[in-house]
Design a protein around this motif. Structure first.
Motif, PDB file in Angstrom:
ATOM      1  N   PHE A   3       0.859  -1.177   0.000  1.00 30.17           N
ATOM      2  CA  PHE A   3       0.000   0.000   0.000  1.00 30.17           C
ATOM      3  C   PHE A   3       0.901   1.235   0.000  1.00 30.17           C
ATOM      4  O   PHE A   3       1.808   1.342   0.827  1.00 30.17           O
ATOM      5  CB  PHE A   3      -0.876  -0.026   1.253  1.00 30.17           C
ATOM      6  CG  PHE A   3      -2.208   0.618   1.083  1.00 30.17           C
ATOM      7  CD1 PHE A   3      -3.121   0.134   0.162  1.00 30.17           C
ATOM      8  CD2 PHE A   3      -2.556   1.712   1.844  1.00 30.17           C
ATOM      9  CE1 PHE A   3      -4.356   0.714   0.009  1.00 30.17           C
ATOM     10  CE2 PHE A   3      -3.792   2.308   1.704  1.00 30.17           C
ATOM     11  CZ  PHE A   3      -4.700   1.801   0.781  1.00 30.17           C
ATOM     12  N   PRO A   4       0.704   2.177  -0.888  1.00 28.63           N
ATOM     13  CA  PRO A   4       1.560   3.363  -0.955  1.00 28.63           C
ATOM     14  C   PRO A   4       1.477   4.184   0.339  1.00 28.63           C
ATOM     15  O   PRO A   4       0.424   4.331   0.938  1.00 28.63           O
ATOM     16  CB  PRO A   4       1.005   4.161  -2.124  1.00 28.63           C
ATOM     17  CG  PRO A   4       0.143   3.238  -2.875  1.00 28.63           C
ATOM     18  CD  PRO A   4      -0.293   2.172  -1.934  1.00 28.63           C
ATOM     19  N   ARG A   5       2.620   4.696   0.744  1.00 33.27           N
ATOM     20  CA  ARG A   5       2.679   5.482   1.980  1.00 33.27           C
ATOM     21  C   ARG A   5       1.792   6.724   1.917  1.00 33.27           C
ATOM     22  O   ARG A   5       1.208   7.119   2.907  1.00 33.27           O
ATOM     23  CB  ARG A   5       4.112   5.912   2.265  1.00 33.27           C
ATOM     24  CG  ARG A   5       4.958   4.773   2.734  1.00 33.27           C
ATOM     25  CD  ARG A   5       6.327   5.259   3.096  1.00 33.27           C
ATOM     26  NE  ARG A   5       7.174   4.122   3.450  1.00 33.27           N
ATOM     27  CZ  ARG A   5       8.409   4.217   3.809  1.00 33.27           C
ATOM     28  NH1 ARG A   5       8.986   5.406   3.846  1.00 33.27           N
ATOM     29  NH2 ARG A   5       9.103   3.164   4.128  1.00 33.27           N
ATOM     30  N   ILE A   6       1.702   7.313   0.781  1.00 30.39           N
ATOM     31  CA  ILE A   6       0.869   8.513   0.647  1.00 30.39           C
ATOM     32  C   ILE A   6      -0.597   8.179   0.912  1.00 30.39           C
ATOM     33  O   ILE A   6      -1.324   8.950   1.517  1.00 30.39           O
ATOM     34  CB  ILE A   6       1.075   9.197  -0.734  1.00 30.39           C
ATOM     35  CG1 ILE A   6       0.388  10.573  -0.779  1.00 30.39           C
ATOM     36  CG2 ILE A   6       0.514   8.363  -1.840  1.00 30.39           C
ATOM     37  CD1 ILE A   6       1.204  11.628  -0.142  1.00 30.39           C
ATOM     38  N   ALA A   7      -1.033   7.004   0.487  1.00 27.96           N
ATOM     39  CA  ALA A   7      -2.414   6.584   0.731  1.00 27.96           C
ATOM     40  C   ALA A   7      -2.639   6.361   2.221  1.00 27.96           C
ATOM     41  O   ALA A   7      -3.679   6.742   2.769  1.00 27.96           O
ATOM     42  CB  ALA A   7      -2.733   5.326  -0.047  1.00 27.96           C
ATOM     43  N   LEU A   8      -1.676   5.762   2.896  1.00 27.17           N
ATOM     44  CA  LEU A   8      -1.787   5.561   4.338  1.00 27.17           C
ATOM     45  C   LEU A   8      -1.844   6.895   5.074  1.00 27.17           C
ATOM     46  O   LEU A   8      -2.638   7.081   5.999  1.00 27.17           O
ATOM     47  CB  LEU A   8      -0.613   4.733   4.856  1.00 27.17           C
ATOM     48  CG  LEU A   8      -0.637   3.247   4.519  1.00 27.17           C
ATOM     49  CD1 LEU A   8       0.659   2.586   4.973  1.00 27.17           C
ATOM     50  CD2 LEU A   8      -1.829   2.571   5.157  1.00 27.17           C
ATOM     51  N   PHE A  10      -2.873   9.753   3.864  1.00 25.79           N
ATOM     52  CA  PHE A  10      -4.157  10.375   3.549  1.00 25.79           C
ATOM     53  C   PHE A  10      -5.263   9.785   4.416  1.00 25.79           C
ATOM     54  O   PHE A  10      -6.067  10.528   4.991  1.00 25.79           O
ATOM     55  CB  PHE A  10      -4.489  10.201   2.062  1.00 25.79           C
ATOM     56  CG  PHE A  10      -5.832  10.748   1.701  1.00 25.79           C
ATOM     57  CD1 PHE A  10      -6.007  12.122   1.544  1.00 25.79           C
ATOM     58  CD2 PHE A  10      -6.925   9.915   1.533  1.00 25.79           C
ATOM     59  CE1 PHE A  10      -7.248  12.634   1.221  1.00 25.79           C
ATOM     60  CE2 PHE A  10      -8.164  10.422   1.212  1.00 25.79           C
ATOM     61  CZ  PHE A  10      -8.328  11.789   1.054  1.00 25.79           C
ATOM     62  N   ILE A  11      -5.294   8.472   4.533  1.00 24.82           N
ATOM     63  CA  ILE A  11      -6.326   7.817   5.348  1.00 24.82           C
ATOM     64  C   ILE A  11      -6.197   8.245   6.804  1.00 24.82           C
ATOM     65  O   ILE A  11      -7.181   8.568   7.461  1.00 24.82           O
ATOM     66  CB  ILE A  11      -6.231   6.285   5.202  1.00 24.82           C
ATOM     67  CG1 ILE A  11      -6.660   5.872   3.796  1.00 24.82           C
ATOM     68  CG2 ILE A  11      -7.069   5.573   6.248  1.00 24.82           C
ATOM     69  CD1 ILE A  11      -6.379   4.421   3.459  1.00 24.82           C
ATOM     70  N   THR A  14      -7.240  12.045   7.274  1.00 28.17           N
ATOM     71  CA  THR A  14      -8.652  12.359   7.053  1.00 28.17           C
ATOM     72  C   THR A  14      -9.575  11.612   7.997  1.00 28.17           C
ATOM     73  O   THR A  14     -10.744  11.965   8.107  1.00 28.17           O
ATOM     74  CB  THR A  14      -9.058  12.053   5.599  1.00 28.17           C
ATOM     75  OG1 THR A  14      -8.828  10.665   5.327  1.00 28.17           O
ATOM     76  CG2 THR A  14      -8.317  12.927   4.634  1.00 28.17           C
ATOM     77  N   SER A  15      -9.079  10.598   8.684  1.00 29.45           N
ATOM     78  CA  SER A  15      -9.952   9.839   9.568  1.00 29.45           C
ATOM     79  C   SER A  15      -9.820  10.252  11.026  1.00 29.45           C
ATOM     80  O   SER A  15     -10.659   9.948  11.846  1.00 29.45           O
ATOM     81  CB  SER A  15      -9.664   8.344   9.448  1.00 29.45           C
ATOM     82  OG  SER A  15      -8.353   8.061   9.904  1.00 29.45           O
TER      83      SER A  15
END
Length: 87
Positions: A3-8, A10-11, A14-15
């Motif tokens: 899983f890309p670090r940027i996606a982690l 972002f999650i 935003t959460s």
């Protein structure tokens, strides 16, 4: 697949609660906690309005009644903090 670090990131960002929200909540809570005064002192004060004294006495009477029932109220409802809002 990794899983890309940027996606982690972002999650996560935003959460979670907003840091500004958490800081503001902490500030407001500290104002309440540091502004507490013993109800007994407020009952003895000439500056406390009679209607407010009546309410404070009701709180202390409720604590006494709880003790008569065998409950242990501890330090609950022994201090008051004016949050400067109309009820």
């Amino acid at each position: 697949m990794k899983f890309p670090r940027i996606a982690l990131a972002f999650i996560f960002l935003t959460s979670a609660c907003s840091p500004a929200y958490v800081m503001r909540a902490g500030w407001e809570e500290s104002q309440i906690l540091f502004g507490r005064e013993p109800i007994e002192d407020l009952l003895d004060s000439d500056e406390t309005p009679p209607e407010q004294k009546r309410k404070f006495q009701l709180v202390l009477d409720a604590r006494s009644y709880a003790k008569q029932l065998g409950l242990k109220p501890g330090g609950s409802f022994t201090k008051y903090s004016d949050v400067e809002r109309e009820v």
